[in-house]
Design a protein around this motif. Structure first.
Motif: not given
Length: 211
Positions: A108-111, A140-145, A149-154, A179-184
Protein backbone atom coordinates in the motif's frame (compact mmCIF):
# COMPACT_ATOMS: atom_id res chain seq x y z
CA UNK A 1 -16.84 3.78 23.90
CA UNK A 2 -20.38 5.11 24.21
CA UNK A 3 -19.72 7.74 21.53
CA UNK A 4 -18.05 5.20 19.25
CA UNK A 5 -21.08 2.93 19.49
CA UNK A 6 -23.35 5.88 18.70
CA UNK A 7 -21.18 6.72 15.69
CA UNK A 8 -21.29 3.09 14.55
CA UNK A 9 -25.08 3.10 14.72
CA UNK A 10 -25.26 6.26 12.59
CA UNK A 11 -22.76 5.03 10.00
CA UNK A 12 -24.50 1.64 9.78
CA UNK A 13 -27.80 3.34 9.01
CA UNK A 14 -26.15 5.30 6.21
CA UNK A 15 -24.10 2.44 4.71
CA UNK A 16 -23.12 -0.80 6.44
CA UNK A 17 -20.21 -1.27 4.05
CA UNK A 18 -18.28 1.96 4.35
CA UNK A 19 -14.77 2.84 5.45
CA UNK A 20 -16.30 4.78 8.36
CA UNK A 21 -17.97 1.62 9.66
CA UNK A 22 -14.72 -0.33 9.29
CA UNK A 23 -12.77 2.36 11.15
CA UNK A 24 -15.24 2.62 14.02
CA UNK A 25 -15.31 -1.17 14.47
CA UNK A 26 -11.51 -1.05 14.63
CA UNK A 27 -11.52 1.80 17.16
CA UNK A 28 -14.00 -0.05 19.37
CA UNK A 29 -11.77 -3.13 19.20
CA UNK A 30 -8.77 -1.07 20.28
CA UNK A 31 -10.77 0.41 23.15
CA UNK A 32 -11.45 -3.09 24.47
CA UNK A 33 -7.90 -4.32 23.86
CA UNK A 34 -6.19 -1.35 25.52
CA UNK A 35 -8.64 -0.88 28.39
CA UNK A 36 -7.39 -1.26 31.96
CA UNK A 37 -9.24 -3.35 34.55
CA UNK A 38 -10.75 -0.15 35.99
CA UNK A 39 -11.89 1.03 32.55
CA UNK A 40 -13.44 -2.36 31.79
CA UNK A 41 -15.33 -2.19 35.08
CA UNK A 42 -16.79 1.19 34.07
CA UNK A 43 -17.91 -0.40 30.79
CA UNK A 44 -19.51 -3.31 32.71
CA UNK A 45 -17.19 -5.68 30.85
CA UNK A 46 -15.49 -8.61 32.54
CA UNK A 47 -11.73 -8.84 32.11
CA UNK A 48 -12.17 -12.39 30.80
CA UNK A 49 -14.29 -11.02 27.91
CA UNK A 50 -11.84 -8.29 26.89
CA UNK A 51 -9.90 -10.18 24.20
CA UNK A 52 -13.00 -11.89 22.78
CA UNK A 53 -14.74 -8.52 22.35
CA UNK A 54 -11.64 -6.94 20.83
CA UNK A 55 -11.22 -9.81 18.35
CA UNK A 56 -14.91 -9.71 17.45
CA UNK A 57 -14.77 -6.02 16.53
CA UNK A 58 -11.44 -6.32 14.68
CA UNK A 59 -12.91 -9.21 12.67
CA UNK A 60 -15.98 -7.15 11.74
CA UNK A 61 -13.75 -4.25 10.71
CA UNK A 62 -11.57 -6.62 8.67
CA UNK A 63 -14.56 -8.13 6.87
CA UNK A 64 -15.87 -4.67 5.93
CA UNK A 65 -12.42 -3.43 4.85
CA UNK A 66 -11.84 -6.52 2.69
CA UNK A 67 -15.19 -5.98 0.95
CA UNK A 68 -14.10 -2.39 0.24
CA UNK A 69 -10.60 -3.54 -0.80
CA UNK A 70 -9.19 -0.99 1.64
CA UNK A 71 -5.75 -2.50 2.22
CA UNK A 72 -4.72 0.14 4.76
CA UNK A 73 -7.56 -0.75 7.13
CA UNK A 74 -7.04 -4.47 6.41
CA UNK A 75 -3.35 -4.17 7.36
CA UNK A 76 -4.19 -2.28 10.54
CA UNK A 77 -6.71 -4.95 11.53
CA UNK A 78 -4.30 -7.80 10.81
CA UNK A 79 -1.78 -6.18 13.15
CA UNK A 80 -4.40 -5.69 15.87
CA UNK A 81 -5.65 -9.27 15.45
CA UNK A 82 -2.04 -10.37 15.80
CA UNK A 83 -1.85 -8.49 19.10
CA UNK A 84 -4.96 -10.29 20.36
CA UNK A 85 -3.70 -13.72 19.33
CA UNK A 86 -0.34 -12.93 20.92
CA UNK A 87 -2.04 -12.12 24.23
CA UNK A 88 -4.11 -15.31 23.91
CA UNK A 89 -0.90 -17.30 23.47
CA UNK A 90 -1.80 -18.37 19.90
CA UNK A 91 1.68 -17.62 18.57
CA UNK A 92 1.27 -19.15 15.11
CA UNK A 93 -1.92 -17.19 14.42
CA UNK A 94 -0.25 -14.04 15.77
CA UNK A 95 2.80 -14.49 13.55
CA UNK A 96 0.69 -15.07 10.42
CA UNK A 97 -1.36 -11.96 11.18
CA UNK A 98 1.74 -9.80 11.67
CA UNK A 99 3.31 -11.12 8.44
CA UNK A 100 0.15 -10.28 6.46
CA UNK A 101 0.09 -6.80 7.98
CA UNK A 102 3.68 -6.13 6.91
CA UNK A 103 3.06 -7.43 3.40
CA UNK A 104 -0.13 -5.41 2.88
CA UNK A 105 1.19 -2.14 4.30
CA UNK A 106 4.34 -2.42 2.18
CA UNK A 107 2.26 -2.89 -0.99
CA UNK A 108 0.00 0.00 0.00
CA UNK A 109 3.08 2.24 0.42
CA UNK A 110 1.66 3.70 3.65
CA UNK A 111 4.83 4.54 5.57
CA UNK A 112 3.27 5.00 9.02
CA UNK A 113 1.30 1.76 8.69
CA UNK A 114 4.37 -0.03 7.35
CA UNK A 115 6.55 1.17 10.24
CA UNK A 116 3.89 0.10 12.76
CA UNK A 117 3.63 -3.35 11.17
CA UNK A 118 7.41 -3.80 11.08
CA UNK A 119 7.58 -2.82 14.76
CA UNK A 120 4.77 -5.22 15.74
CA UNK A 121 6.44 -8.15 13.97
CA UNK A 122 9.90 -7.20 15.25
CA UNK A 123 8.63 -6.89 18.80
CA UNK A 124 6.92 -10.28 18.48
CA UNK A 125 10.24 -11.87 17.51
CA UNK A 126 11.96 -10.02 20.39
CA UNK A 127 9.48 -11.44 22.90
CA UNK A 128 9.99 -14.91 21.40
CA UNK A 129 13.77 -14.59 21.74
CA UNK A 130 14.43 -14.57 17.97
CA UNK A 131 16.79 -11.62 18.17
CA UNK A 132 18.20 -12.01 14.65
CA UNK A 133 14.85 -11.40 12.94
CA UNK A 134 13.87 -8.85 15.57
CA UNK A 135 16.94 -6.67 14.99
CA UNK A 136 16.41 -6.55 11.21
CA UNK A 137 12.73 -5.64 11.52
CA UNK A 138 13.15 -3.13 14.35
CA UNK A 139 16.00 -1.38 12.53
CA UNK A 140 13.75 -1.10 9.47
CA UNK A 141 10.89 0.15 11.64
CA UNK A 142 13.21 2.75 13.20
CA UNK A 143 14.45 3.89 9.79
CA UNK A 144 10.97 4.27 8.28
CA UNK A 145 9.72 6.02 11.42
CA UNK A 146 12.64 8.49 11.31
CA UNK A 147 12.06 9.21 7.63
CA UNK A 148 8.38 9.98 8.28
CA UNK A 149 8.65 11.68 11.67
CA UNK A 150 6.60 8.95 13.38
CA UNK A 151 7.99 9.74 16.82
CA UNK A 152 6.06 7.15 18.86
CA UNK A 153 7.29 4.34 16.62
CA UNK A 154 10.81 5.75 16.54
CA UNK A 155 10.83 5.81 20.36
CA UNK A 156 9.42 2.29 20.71
CA UNK A 157 11.75 0.78 18.10
CA UNK A 158 14.83 2.31 19.72
CA UNK A 159 13.83 1.04 23.17
CA UNK A 160 13.18 -2.48 21.84
CA UNK A 161 16.59 -2.54 20.13
CA UNK A 162 18.28 -1.32 23.32
CA UNK A 163 16.59 -4.17 25.23
CA UNK A 164 17.76 -6.78 22.71
CA UNK A 165 21.38 -5.64 22.75
CA UNK A 166 21.36 -5.54 26.55
CA UNK A 167 20.20 -9.17 26.60
CA UNK A 168 22.95 -10.02 24.11
CA UNK A 169 25.41 -8.22 26.39
CA UNK A 170 26.37 -5.79 23.65
CA UNK A 171 26.25 -2.87 26.04
CA UNK A 172 27.67 -0.27 23.65
CA UNK A 173 24.86 -0.82 21.14
CA UNK A 174 22.32 -1.06 23.96
CA UNK A 175 23.43 2.33 25.26
CA UNK A 176 23.45 3.79 21.74
CA UNK A 177 19.80 2.88 21.16
CA UNK A 178 18.81 3.82 24.71
CA UNK A 179 20.18 7.32 24.10
CA UNK A 180 18.11 7.45 20.90
CA UNK A 181 15.07 6.40 22.91
CA UNK A 182 15.64 9.13 25.54
CA UNK A 183 16.15 11.76 22.85
CA UNK A 184 12.91 10.90 21.03
CA UNK A 185 10.98 10.52 24.30
CA UNK A 186 12.05 14.03 25.29
CA UNK A 187 11.09 15.41 21.87
CA UNK A 188 7.61 13.91 22.24
CA UNK A 189 7.29 15.39 25.74
CA UNK A 190 8.40 18.84 24.57
CA UNK A 191 6.06 18.80 21.56
CA UNK A 192 3.13 17.74 23.76
CA UNK A 193 4.01 20.46 26.25
CA UNK A 194 4.18 23.06 23.47
CA UNK A 195 0.78 21.97 22.14
CA UNK A 196 -0.71 22.24 25.63
CA UNK A 197 0.72 25.76 26.09
CA UNK A 198 -0.68 26.78 22.67
CA UNK A 199 -4.09 25.29 23.53
CA UNK A 200 -4.26 27.16 26.83
CA UNK A 201 -3.14 30.40 25.21
CA UNK A 202 -5.88 30.05 22.58
CA UNK A 203 -8.42 29.47 25.35
CA UNK A 204 -7.23 32.61 27.14
CA UNK A 205 -7.28 34.65 23.93
CA UNK A 206 -10.78 33.42 23.12
CA UNK A 207 -11.93 34.31 26.65
CA UNK A 208 -10.55 37.83 26.30
CA UNK A 209 -12.28 38.33 22.93
CA UNK A 210 -15.61 37.15 24.36
CA UNK A 211 -15.48 39.84 27.03
Amino acid sequence: LVYLKMALKLFNKKDERSSEVALVYHMIGRNYLEASAAELAKMNVRSSDKLRLALDHFSKSLKTAEALEDRKIVASNMRSIGNVYNELGSKEFALNSYLKSVDLSKKEDDKDEYAASLYALGNFYREEGDFGNAIVLLNNSLRVAQENNALDLERNSALALSDIYEKERDYNKSLFFYKKYINVRDRIFNEDKEKEVTRRQMQLDFGVKER
